[in-house]
Design a protein around this motif. Structure first.
Motif, PDB file in Angstrom:
ATOM      1  N   GLN A 246     -21.053  63.938  63.656  1.00 18.87           N
ATOM      2  CA  GLN A 246     -21.114  64.658  62.193  1.00 18.87           C
ATOM      3  C   GLN A 246     -20.387  63.868  61.215  1.00 18.87           C
ATOM      4  OE1 GLN A 246     -20.631  68.937  63.062  1.00 18.87           O
ATOM      5  NE2 GLN A 246     -22.620  69.237  62.134  1.00 18.87           N
ATOM      6  N   LEU A 247     -20.763  63.761  59.982  1.00 13.14           N
ATOM      7  CA  LEU A 247     -20.002  63.254  59.029  1.00 13.14           C
ATOM      8  C   LEU A 247     -20.495  63.730  57.520  1.00 13.14           C
ATOM      9  CD1 LEU A 247     -18.027  61.071  58.098  1.00 13.14           C
ATOM     10  CD2 LEU A 247     -19.994  59.302  57.690  1.00 13.14           C
TER      11      LEU A 247
ATOM     12  N   ASP B 159     -21.370  67.338  48.974  1.00 12.51           N
ATOM     13  CA  ASP B 159     -21.796  68.433  49.880  1.00 12.51           C
ATOM     14  C   ASP B 159     -20.811  69.165  50.349  1.00 12.51           C
ATOM     15  OD1 ASP B 159     -23.740  69.570  51.621  1.00 12.51           O
ATOM     16  OD2 ASP B 159     -23.533  68.103  53.048  1.00 12.51           O
ATOM     17  N   PRO B 160     -20.119  70.172  49.605  1.00 15.58           N
ATOM     18  CA  PRO B 160     -19.168  71.165  50.070  1.00 15.58           C
ATOM     19  C   PRO B 160     -19.690  72.164  51.204  1.00 15.58           C
ATOM     20  CG  PRO B 160     -19.924  71.504  47.913  1.00 15.58           C
ATOM     21  CD  PRO B 160     -20.228  70.374  48.366  1.00 15.58           C
ATOM     22  N   GLY B 161     -21.213  72.383  51.093  1.00 17.24           N
ATOM     23  CA  GLY B 161     -21.665  73.240  52.031  1.00 17.24           C
ATOM     24  C   GLY B 161     -21.949  72.787  53.525  1.00 17.24           C
ATOM     25  N   GLU B 162     -21.750  71.224  53.767  1.00 15.47           N
ATOM     26  CA  GLU B 162     -22.001  70.791  54.785  1.00 15.47           C
ATOM     27  C   GLU B 162     -23.382  70.827  55.391  1.00 15.47           C
ATOM     28  OE1 GLU B 162     -17.866  71.049  57.147  1.00 15.47           O
ATOM     29  OE2 GLU B 162     -18.178  72.983  56.369  1.00 15.47           O
ATOM     30  N   TYR B 163     -24.269  70.450  54.657  1.00 14.61           N
ATOM     31  CA  TYR B 163     -25.800  70.476  54.840  1.00 14.61           C
ATOM     32  C   TYR B 163     -26.130  69.027  55.265  1.00 14.61           C
ATOM     33  CZ  TYR B 163     -25.853  75.253  53.582  1.00 14.61           C
ATOM     34  OH  TYR B 163     -25.396  76.613  53.152  1.00 14.61           O
ATOM     35  N   GLU B 164     -25.616  67.992  54.782  1.00 19.56           N
ATOM     36  CA  GLU B 164     -26.251  66.808  54.827  1.00 19.56           C
ATOM     37  C   GLU B 164     -25.436  65.983  55.643  1.00 19.56           C
ATOM     38  OE1 GLU B 164     -27.751  62.956  52.257  1.00 19.56           O
ATOM     39  OE2 GLU B 164     -26.652  64.578  51.093  1.00 19.56           O
ATOM     40  N   ASN B 165     -25.906  65.766  56.915  1.00 20.00           N
ATOM     41  CA  ASN B 165     -25.050  64.880  57.828  1.00 20.00           C
ATOM     42  C   ASN B 165     -25.099  63.356  57.648  1.00 20.00           C
ATOM     43  OD1 ASN B 165     -23.495  64.002  60.346  1.00 20.00           O
ATOM     44  ND2 ASN B 165     -25.053  64.696  61.818  1.00 20.00           N
ATOM     45  N   ARG B 166     -24.197  62.692  57.334  1.00 18.88           N
ATOM     46  CA  ARG B 166     -24.260  61.196  57.182  1.00 18.88           C
ATOM     47  C   ARG B 166     -23.997  60.400  58.268  1.00 18.88           C
ATOM     48  NH1 ARG B 166     -23.533  60.917  51.548  1.00 18.88           N
ATOM     49  NH2 ARG B 166     -24.541  58.996  51.596  1.00 18.88           N
ATOM     50  N   TRP B 167     -24.091  60.885  59.464  1.00 22.30           N
ATOM     51  CA  TRP B 167     -23.413  60.110  60.604  1.00 22.30           C
ATOM     52  C   TRP B 167     -24.257  58.773  60.543  1.00 22.30           C
ATOM     53  CZ3 TRP B 167     -19.496  60.480  63.888  1.00 22.30           C
ATOM     54  CH2 TRP B 167     -19.572  59.901  65.262  1.00 22.30           C
TER      55      TRP B 167
ATOM     56  N   TRP C 283     -13.714  63.631  53.007  1.00 20.58           N
ATOM     57  CA  TRP C 283     -14.550  63.511  54.384  1.00 20.58           C
ATOM     58  C   TRP C 283     -14.182  64.279  55.560  1.00 20.58           C
ATOM     59  CZ3 TRP C 283     -19.134  60.557  53.568  1.00 20.58           C
ATOM     60  CH2 TRP C 283     -18.897  59.749  52.579  1.00 20.58           C
ATOM     61  N   LYS C 284     -15.398  64.708  56.200  1.00 18.49           N
ATOM     62  CA  LYS C 284     -15.029  65.295  57.521  1.00 18.49           C
ATOM     63  C   LYS C 284     -15.933  64.430  58.684  1.00 18.49           C
ATOM     64  CE  LYS C 284     -14.954  69.787  57.981  1.00 18.49           C
ATOM     65  NZ  LYS C 284     -15.373  71.214  58.258  1.00 18.49           N
ATOM     66  N   TYR C 285     -14.918  64.310  59.770  1.00 20.45           N
ATOM     67  CA  TYR C 285     -15.824  63.344  60.696  1.00 20.45           C
ATOM     68  C   TYR C 285     -15.690  64.353  61.925  1.00 20.45           C
ATOM     69  CZ  TYR C 285     -15.823  59.598  64.220  1.00 20.45           C
ATOM     70  OH  TYR C 285     -16.058  58.813  65.109  1.00 20.45           O
ATOM     71  N   VAL C 286     -16.610  64.497  62.721  1.00 22.75           N
ATOM     72  CA  VAL C 286     -16.637  65.305  63.985  1.00 22.75           C
ATOM     73  C   VAL C 286     -17.167  64.382  65.119  1.00 22.75           C
ATOM     74  CG1 VAL C 286     -17.490  67.454  65.145  1.00 22.75           C
ATOM     75  CG2 VAL C 286     -17.230  67.468  62.666  1.00 22.75           C
ATOM     76  N   HIS C 287     -16.212  64.230  66.136  1.00 21.34           N
ATOM     77  CA  HIS C 287     -16.652  63.195  67.224  1.00 21.34           C
ATOM     78  C   HIS C 287     -16.750  64.060  68.707  1.00 21.34           C
ATOM     79  CE1 HIS C 287     -15.005  60.787  70.675  1.00 21.34           C
ATOM     80  NE2 HIS C 287     -15.531  59.799  69.909  1.00 21.34           N
TER      81      HIS C 287
END
Length: 477
Positions: A427-428, A434-442, A415-419
């Motif tokens: 962003q989550l 989703d290795p390309g980081e296209y779907e923000n699950r926030w 997981w990657k979490y951007v605050h």
């Protein structure tokens, strides 16, 4: 007692992780870096502590996170480094090229510095009038230094995306110039002490400016470039959308950005960028040869890395300041004439600044107890090493990124979490699906527990960090 090894620490500026052939990117021509990676080790999951030059380098050279050093923006002052510890331990410490300290000419622990800074300093908050060794050489040769004022005169400037042909003799290109300075220094062998030589290449940071003949190899081949998906920029948090717009409206570092750039324009930009990497690879080869010819290579550790990467139009972004993998994931190679038990690719999750305690361990030096950096020397010895549970990255408001006071990132394996400080958006990303980081699950209810867990990890990290670094903060207060 074993002699201390020479340490050659080579750092490029703004080089993406996907630019070295041995790492699996066979469209690249990097024979010298490939050799170092095959004979030594390279780490596949190394992350910067900041997505811009100055805070990233301050963390790398102190062993502490940006919030500890106070260097959270791209013009902050930093003067002290662990190079001072190496000097006290008996190393002859030399910097050739870019360190990006502020002030630019602060000693930072080095016995000698031959400074070559950013290629284009015409818009710098500090240093626009700073004269470095490269400036002197260009003036001595009776040329005007290329840069934003001259590139803006080109008829197609707005369509070049920062890619230009170097107009002066090849030997005056910043990266060739730095390579030659390093080779000359090695050949002169000015000290019998163990050598710590930091070589800072200004490229492939923009302007993307190799000589025209260097670009041909990349213009004629297929390059993997992800198109900007419809709605990608619009779906990003407001500060990142505003960052994109700032690059569209301006031309920082001579890059006039276009979100809707054509495939051919982006391919040209990428070719110029990659050609600059190949130029640097050739200079690395010259440095290795000089070490060998002078007998220095016999007991030497070589580290190759960069400070952060470059979006190059991916996700609609230009350059850096965001928390996407293209910016914060780094290339890193460590080679030793003594050899390591491990060889080739290593996968533990590490922080970029972890290089420092690793080098201290390899040199048999005592590490400061306050460092937040963690040695991965055990991994090089093929011993059990799990790596970090998470890595972290931080960016404060600066002269370019003006759209949020403070951005923090936590990344685990999955997981990657951007605050964003004071905001209810972020962003989550599930990097597994989703290795390309296209779907923000926030805002995805199914990920609410994960989001809470990542927020708790961020808070606990800051508390641990404050306690761990209290001695260092007291020392440099």
């Amino acid at each position: 007692m074993p002699t201390k090894p020479n340490i050659i620490f080579i750092i490029t500026d703004q080089q993406r992780y996907d630019t070295i052939a041995e790492f699996g990117y066979d469209f690249m021509e990097t024979p010298n870096l490939d050799r170092l990676a095959r004979e030594g080790v390279y780490l596949s999951a190394c992350y910067a502590a900041a997505p811009s030059c100055v805070p990233a380098r301050a963390s790398l050279f102190t062993g502490h996170y940006p919030h500890t050093t106070g260097v959270v923006d791209n013009a902050a002052t930093w003067r002290h480094t662990w190079v001072e510890d190496l000097a006290e331990a008996g190393y002859h410490c030399v910097n050739i090229g870019k360190m990006h300290t502020q002030p630019m000419d602060t000693p930072a622990g080095f016995h000698a510095r031959m400074i070559v800074e950013n290629k284009d300093r015409s818009m710098a908050k500090r240093g626009a009038d700073f004269v470095d060794e490269w400036d002197k050489a260009i003036r001595k040769a009776n040329f005007e230094k290329p840069g934003l004022p001259s590139y803006r005169l080109l008829n197609d400037y707005a369509d070049r995306l920062g890619a230009f042909e170097w107009p002066l003799p090849d030997e005056l290109h910043s990266d060739n110039f730095v390579g030659s300075l390093a080779v000359d220094w090695i050949q002169e062998k000015r000290s019998d002490k163990p050598l710590f030589l930091q070589v800072g290449f200004p490229g492939p940071h923009p302007p993307y400016d190799p000589p025209a003949h260097e670009v041909e190899r990349y213009l004629s081949r297929e390059l993997p470039i992800d198109p900007v998906r419809p709605g990608d920029v619009e779906s990003q948090p407001r500060p990142f959308r505003e960052l994109v717009q700032k690059h569209v409206d301006g031309d920082h570092d001579s890059v006039r950005h276009k979100v809707d750039a054509s495939a051919e324009e982006r391919r040209r930009q990428r070719a110029y960028y990659l050609a600059n990497v190949t130029m640097i690879d050739r200079e690395v080869g010259r440095i290795i040869d000089a070490l060998d010819e002078t007998g220095r290579l016999e007991d030497t550790i070589i580290v190759f890395t960069s400070d952060h990467g470059d979006m190059l139009g991916d996700h609609g972004h230009s350059q850096k300041w965001s928390m996407y993998e293209q910016v914060i994931r780094l290339p890193i190679i460590i080679w030793s004439s003594r050899g390591f038990k491990a060889r080739g690719r290593l996968d533990p999750l590490v922080q970029h600044m972890d290089i420092a305690p690793t080098l201290f361990d390899l040199a048999g030096l005592e590490k400061p107890s306050s460092w937040e950096a963690v040695s991965f020397a055990d991994a090089l010895n093929d011993d059990a090493f799990e790596g970090r549970y998470a890595v972290y990255c931080e960016q404060g408001r600066d002269v370019v990124f003006r759209f949020s006071d403070f951005v923090s990132m936590v990344r685990t394996r999955r997981w990657k979490y951007v605050h964003f400080l004071g905001e209810d958006f972020g962003q989550l990303f599930d990097l597994e699906s989703d290795p390309g980081e296209y779907e923000n699950r926030w805002d995805d209810p199914a990920c609410a527990a994960i989001r809470d867990e990542m927020e708790k990890e961020l808070m606990n990290w800051r508390i641990r960090s404050g306690y761990k670094a209290r001695e260092w903060a007291e020392k440099w207060r």
